[in-house]
Design a protein around this motif. Sequence first.
Motif, mmCIF file in Angstrom:
data_model
loop_
_atom_site.group_PDB
_atom_site.id
_atom_site.type_symbol
_atom_site.label_atom_id
_atom_site.label_comp_id
_atom_site.label_asym_id
_atom_site.label_seq_id
_atom_site.Cartn_x
_atom_site.Cartn_y
_atom_site.Cartn_z
ATOM 1 N N PRO A 37 5.549 8.869 -1.231
ATOM 2 C CA PRO A 37 4.434 7.936 -1.030
ATOM 3 C C PRO A 37 3.090 8.560 -1.397
ATOM 4 O O PRO A 37 2.322 8.997 -0.541
ATOM 5 C CB PRO A 37 4.524 7.604 0.465
ATOM 6 C CG PRO A 37 5.207 8.771 1.081
ATOM 7 C CD PRO A 37 6.178 9.263 0.048
ATOM 8 N N SER A 38 2.807 8.623 -2.696
ATOM 9 C CA SER A 38 1.563 9.190 -3.206
ATOM 10 C C SER A 38 1.339 8.657 -4.608
ATOM 11 O O SER A 38 2.298 8.410 -5.361
ATOM 12 C CB SER A 38 1.625 10.719 -3.229
ATOM 13 O OG SER A 38 0.497 11.277 -3.873
ATOM 14 N N ASP A 39 0.077 8.482 -4.986
ATOM 15 C CA ASP A 39 -0.243 8.081 -6.347
ATOM 16 C C ASP A 39 -0.179 9.253 -7.318
ATOM 17 O O ASP A 39 -0.122 9.051 -8.539
ATOM 18 C CB ASP A 39 -1.637 7.444 -6.406
ATOM 19 C CG ASP A 39 -1.673 6.089 -5.709
ATOM 20 O OD1 ASP A 39 -0.590 5.526 -5.453
ATOM 21 O OD2 ASP A 39 -2.791 5.616 -5.410
ATOM 22 N N GLY A 486 -6.760 11.060 -1.397
ATOM 23 C CA GLY A 486 -5.703 10.493 -0.565
ATOM 24 C C GLY A 486 -6.215 9.597 0.532
ATOM 25 O O GLY A 486 -5.552 8.625 0.919
ATOM 26 N N ASP A 546 1.528 4.020 -9.046
ATOM 27 C CA ASP A 546 1.365 3.242 -7.814
ATOM 28 C C ASP A 546 2.489 3.637 -6.871
ATOM 29 O O ASP A 546 3.588 3.074 -6.904
ATOM 30 C CB ASP A 546 1.418 1.747 -8.123
ATOM 31 C CG ASP A 546 1.165 0.898 -6.872
ATOM 32 O OD1 ASP A 546 0.837 1.482 -5.818
ATOM 33 O OD2 ASP A 546 1.310 -0.333 -6.960
ATOM 34 N N GLN A 548 2.098 4.261 -3.287
ATOM 35 C CA GLN A 548 1.852 4.165 -1.853
ATOM 36 C C GLN A 548 3.007 3.515 -1.090
ATOM 37 O O GLN A 548 3.210 3.782 0.092
ATOM 38 C CB GLN A 548 0.564 3.399 -1.601
ATOM 39 C CG GLN A 548 -0.687 4.133 -2.073
ATOM 40 C CD GLN A 548 -0.825 5.508 -1.436
ATOM 41 O OE1 GLN A 548 -0.596 5.673 -0.234
ATOM 42 N NE2 GLN A 548 -1.184 6.496 -2.243
#
Length: 599
Positions: A37-39, A486, A546, A548
Amino acid sequence: MRRESLRTAADLVGELGAEIGLRLPAVQVTGDDPVLPSDFRIGTAAAASIGAVTAAVALIMEERAREEARTEPLGGAGGFVGSGGRSVGSVGLSEGSGGVVGSGGGSVGPVVVGMREAVVTFRDERYLLVDGEATPMWAPLSGDYRAADGWVRLHCNFDHHRDAALRALGLALGSAREDVVAACARRAAADVEQAVIDEGGCAAAMRSPAEWRAHPQARAIAGTPLVRVARLDDGFPVGAIDDGSTPISISRANPQVTARAAVTLPDPCPRSEKGDGDANPHPAERDRDMRSRLGEGDRGQDPCSREQVGNLEPRSFEGGGSRGSCFRDGAQGRDLRSGVRLQGLGARPLAGVRVLDLTRVIAGPVAARVLAAYGAEVLRVGAAHLPEVPGAVIGTAFGKRSCEIDLRTAEGAAAFRGLVAGADVVMQAYRPGALAALGFGVAELAAIRPGIVCVDISAYGADGPWAGRRGFDSLVQMACGIAWEGGDGERPVPLPAQVLDHATGWLAALGALAGLLRRRAEGGSWHAELSLARTAQWLDGLGRVDGQGAADPDPSDFLAEMDGPDGRLTYVRPPGRIGDLSPFWSSPPPRRGEHPPTW
């Protein structure tokens, strides 16, 4: 940046190889970002750094296979490394390549890395269990604190760093977290950062990406190599090995080597260590010598034999058969499916390479642990007066031995010189200049051991106003704008993994392999330099996805268990595959300082 314009992990492996002077085999990467869960493209960075190391090991295996396929033995030593009186060029410089060491075909099998496996590896400290219990990684006062004008992070995992932070804040030793919260809230973030640094502690104010790009330290590392690999001008010749005699004559310009020369890459026919100058002992004696070099316990066992290994359960080969099965043909070490004959104990690619590990916490220990997973003999060198993070010291010590030396003493310095004289690689992650101040800078190490490969890891780089600054992954994320992005600038939100640590660790292992390969082709001692801040710049430059809404990956199919001195360990297996060969650790983490400071 559109997804179709983003560089793939396989593309990045090629770029990394070109930067360090290696023409790496192609890497097959399965999966795609987002995996966490990170760009940020964490999966891509993880797969690229792991893939580059795996490809470099494959290159070594190809060179060994070609050497062993020769019908004419190369002097007395045979095998991969050449011998006195003859210069061997199987790891050649490609014509017009500007020093690129290339592969001449003869693939040992596809190089494969899974992106999900790579990301789980980058979070392995989260999955380490001792008798079913998680190990502590953070001290009570470590964390993010709101300042009068933003945020600041304090790193207090070591007691002396905690005490430095308390002094900087005007607090009594033993103060509680709420006291630190109140003290930080009254001051500007940059003021807290500088005060803690001045006291000898570790802190970083949260900066935006734009603020970091304008910072003098960011400008100092901008444009520098991600993995800088350079030859030291010590005159160490091509193709030299130590066969127990001095000097050794090398045909190229016939230089005379009067210091201990190199086992210039993993030697499938290692020299005798009995001091009799016999560079071509009987195969059974070679096997005994190799077992002796690999140390105590299960290191002296065939890693393909479960009866000998007991509860360690290493995985030397996988694929096509049952998990953990071995496909070796007797003492010759023939992979029955690839047809490649790989001599030496358990056919391990880095058997015979000796590594000194003078690192702590994650990045440096990960680098040395990677080399151990491919069979290098790794001796971790700590000191009784230096603190450790309990969880990290267990999780990063698989496959290593551990000794303690106080380099400040004459006795300790002498013991360390003896270790360096027998080493192929020295990895260190002290602040730039710290080892040199004790008489063990890169030039001094190369004088002790011509042909050495030195790997230096720092937080912010070797140049610029922050060159001597202490730092850790979480602090560099704050300083470089990653934590700011973040949390959209409102609060710090770090990456969902210690990406800078792990990526830098794998890239440092790549630097070590590059030094070994290029030493083989070009001679010389070699120096690799990396920093967490430069790795952060690389990660930032990979673009965004994308991510998230991505879920954390399930690590269960990448976990294994092993008995260790502290209990039953659950850990993440080392990733990657070369044909049917998978890396493994042949021993559990030792107790701190368990072994003597000897090879």
